[in-house]
Design a protein around this motif. Structure first.
Motif, short mmCIF file in Angstrom:
data_model
loop_
_atom_site.label_atom_id
_atom_site.label_comp_id
_atom_site.label_asym_id
_atom_site.label_seq_id
_atom_site.Cartn_x
_atom_site.Cartn_y
_atom_site.Cartn_z
N ASP A 57 3.16 15.29 4.15
CA ASP A 57 2.74 16.34 3.23
C ASP A 57 1.37 16.08 2.62
O ASP A 57 0.91 16.81 1.74
CB ASP A 57 3.77 16.52 2.12
CG ASP A 57 3.87 15.30 1.21
OD1 ASP A 57 3.20 14.28 1.49
OD2 ASP A 57 4.63 15.37 0.21
N GLY A 58 0.73 15.01 3.10
CA GLY A 58 -0.60 14.70 2.60
C GLY A 58 -0.64 13.87 1.35
O GLY A 58 -1.72 13.51 0.86
N GLU A 59 0.54 13.54 0.80
CA GLU A 59 0.64 12.75 -0.42
C GLU A 59 1.28 11.40 -0.13
O GLU A 59 2.33 11.35 0.53
CB GLU A 59 1.46 13.48 -1.48
CG GLU A 59 0.85 14.78 -1.96
CD GLU A 59 -0.42 14.56 -2.75
OE1 GLU A 59 -0.54 13.48 -3.39
OE2 GLU A 59 -1.30 15.43 -2.73
N SER A 96 0.85 -1.19 0.00
CA SER A 96 0.00 0.00 0.00
C SER A 96 0.89 1.24 0.00
O SER A 96 2.08 1.17 0.30
CB SER A 96 -0.92 0.01 1.23
OG SER A 96 -0.15 -0.02 2.42
N TYR A 97 0.30 2.36 -0.36
CA TYR A 97 1.02 3.63 -0.32
C TYR A 97 0.62 4.39 0.94
O TYR A 97 -0.56 4.51 1.26
CB TYR A 97 0.68 4.49 -1.55
CG TYR A 97 1.31 3.98 -2.83
CD1 TYR A 97 2.61 4.32 -3.17
CD2 TYR A 97 0.59 3.18 -3.70
CE1 TYR A 97 3.17 3.88 -4.35
CE2 TYR A 97 1.15 2.72 -4.89
CZ TYR A 97 2.45 3.07 -5.20
OH TYR A 97 3.01 2.61 -6.37
N GLU A 98 1.62 4.91 1.64
CA GLU A 98 1.36 5.68 2.85
C GLU A 98 2.12 7.01 2.80
O GLU A 98 3.18 7.12 2.17
CB GLU A 98 1.77 4.90 4.10
CG GLU A 98 0.91 3.67 4.35
CD GLU A 98 1.21 2.99 5.67
OE1 GLU A 98 2.01 3.56 6.46
OE2 GLU A 98 0.67 1.91 5.92
N ASP A 99 1.56 7.99 3.48
CA ASP A 99 2.19 9.30 3.60
C ASP A 99 3.12 9.28 4.81
O ASP A 99 2.67 9.33 5.95
CB ASP A 99 1.11 10.38 3.77
CG ASP A 99 1.70 11.76 4.01
OD1 ASP A 99 2.90 11.95 3.73
OD2 ASP A 99 0.96 12.63 4.49
N THR A 100 4.42 9.20 4.56
CA THR A 100 5.37 9.11 5.67
C THR A 100 6.08 10.43 5.97
O THR A 100 6.74 10.56 6.99
CB THR A 100 6.44 8.03 5.39
OG1 THR A 100 7.11 8.34 4.16
CG2 THR A 100 5.79 6.66 5.29
N ASP A 101 5.95 11.42 5.07
CA ASP A 101 6.61 12.69 5.34
C ASP A 101 5.64 13.80 5.75
O ASP A 101 6.03 14.95 5.94
CB ASP A 101 7.43 13.15 4.14
CG ASP A 101 6.59 13.33 2.88
OD1 ASP A 101 5.35 13.29 2.98
OD2 ASP A 101 7.18 13.52 1.79
#
Length: 442
Positions: A370-372, A363-368
């Motif tokens: 920035d909402g993306e 899955s893709y997660e927002d780790t920084d």
């Protein structure tokens, strides 16, 4: 549920673009300056740039001016490249997120009805695929997944697209990661999932770009590459349907057959998904499904249970044909687990997704912050399709090759076909030689 009585012959609609019908998996010709070229053995003309050389064949992929190719004495034939899209059953869009806590930390193989039904653990008493190599021609394999890091040969893995990334998925989905897990996931005895051939050498050939499409030319190049790096098996969980046999469709079929015959001669068995259009490929008129109806293809239809772990009273067995699978006596080589679903159960709260195939995803997660979404996080999940059935066969082929290292591609296929039987009470048109039987094939 008896699936074999619920089929409707597919109705083809849409315009023709460059001789290719606009269907569920074929879009249009790509840019007008990218071509698949068949040469006369005298090299390519100046004024074009080579994208893929495809050594061992008389084919190449180039960019350049169509007029240069048309006037060249060294060019036998050429046609514009086309783009394919993944065609997944509608159930995949509804699959819930997997929460390991729901299963109280049990190993993922608790959900792997496909491996249990195929007696993969018994087959592993003979071999786990040691000494073999399987290429996965797909959307990329996530090399950081803990169950794939061991089998994956990063050095040989390649990106065949022009999107600038490496072999890993780039902005796209986890289709290839799921396919690779079905072939070769190796949980090392931990809380993970199992593949059919966890000790094979897995080569990732990414042909789907970040935009989501796959160039037909890139797929051809990946098949040739797989043969040239001595892959024993190449899995292609992709396809184009419907393609008319006439017009330019004949050129694409011809170059595909040439490529596939070369791979087979070099010892690479091509295991290919039959497609998810519920189509009778035997009686669909002057149409063809590519690449599974190409030369030397081992075409795989999908099966699956209904009610696995949630509705034993109405349960259909794992070898029953899936609602979406393509079929046709001469168009199918084997049937294998790809997952099924009771469409009426979706959204009712019952665990209908258990009837799909469970394996590696991300899955893709927002780790920084920035909402993306910016980080691919390894995980586990369900998918259904002939895309999932094919890698079950590809893994089985690797086991057969491992147990019989002197076998060529045709002998591996023959062993799988001889061991298979059509399940009692079901129609041969969904199975070809029969339902995959790994243990008896070894």
């Amino acid at each position: 549920m008896v699936h074999s009585t619920r089929r409707d012959v597919i109705k083809v609609s849409g315009a023709l673009l460059g001789g290719i019908a606009v269907g569920t998996t074929v879009t249009a010709a790509t840019s007008a300056d990218r071509f698949i070229v068949q040469t006369k053995g005298r090299g390519l003309p100046g004024g074009v740039d080579v994208v893929h050389e495809m050594p061992g064949t008389d084919l190449a992929v180039v960019t350049g001016d169509e007029d240069v190719l048309a006037s060249s004495s060294g060019v036998k034939a050429f046609a514009p490249d086309i783009e394919l899209e993944l065609n997944e059953p509608e159930t995949n869009a509804e699959v819930p997120t997997f929460d390991a806590s729901d299963y109280q930390g049990q190993p993922g193989d608790f959900l792997q009805w496909d491996k249990a039904d195929l007696n993969v653990s018994e087959a592993h008493e003979t071999t786990e695929g040691e000494g073999t190599r399987v290429a996965v021609i797909d959307s990329g394999v996530l090399e950081t997944h803990p169950d794939l890091a061991g089998p994956l040969n990063v050095e040989l893995s390649r990106n065949f697209t022009d999107d600038g990334g490496d072999h890993n998925p780039v902005g796209g989905g986890d289709h290839g990661t799921h396919v690779a897990g079905i072939v070769a996931a190796d949980n090392g005895g931990g809380i993970g999932v199992n593949g059919t051939a966890p000790k094979t050498d897995l080569v990732d050939c990414r042909v789907f770009s970040a935009e989501g499409g796959a160039s037909f030319a890139d797929i051809l190049a990946a098949v040739v590459y797989s043969a040239n790096v001595d892959a024993d098996v190449a899995n292609l969980s992709l396809g184009a349907y419907p393609v008319p046999r006439q017009s330019l469709g004949s050129f694409y079929g011809k170059v595909l057959n040439s490529t596939m015959t070369y791979a087979n001669k070099e010892g690479t068995l091509l295991v290919i998904a039959a497609g998810n259009d519920s189509a009778d490929l035997q009686h669909d008129g002057n149409l063809i499904s590519l690449p599974n109806e190409g030369a030397q293809a081992l075409s795989v239809a999908a099966t699956g249970p209904i009610g696995y772990g949630w509705n034993a009273e109405d349960e259909s067995p794992p070898e029953s044909p899936a609602f979406y699978t393509n079929y046709g006596t001469n168009a199918i080589t084997l049937g294998a687990p790809g997952g099924d679903a009771d469409l009426d159960a979706i959204g009712t709260g019952v665990p209908w997704s258990n009837d799909l195939v469970f394996n590696t995803v991300f899955s893709y997660e927002d780790t920084d912050g920035d909402g993306e979404p910016d980080t691919q996080v390894p995980g586990y999940g369900w998918k259904a399709g002939t895309s999932m059935a094919a890698p079950n066969v590809a893994g089985a082929a690797a086991l057969v090759k491992s147990a019989n290292p002197d076998y060529n591609a045709n002998q591996v296929e023959s062993a799988l076909k001889r061991a298979a039987d059509v399940p009692s009470g079901y129609d041969k048109t969904y199975y070809g030689s029969g339902y995959l039987n790994i243990v008896d094939a070894l």
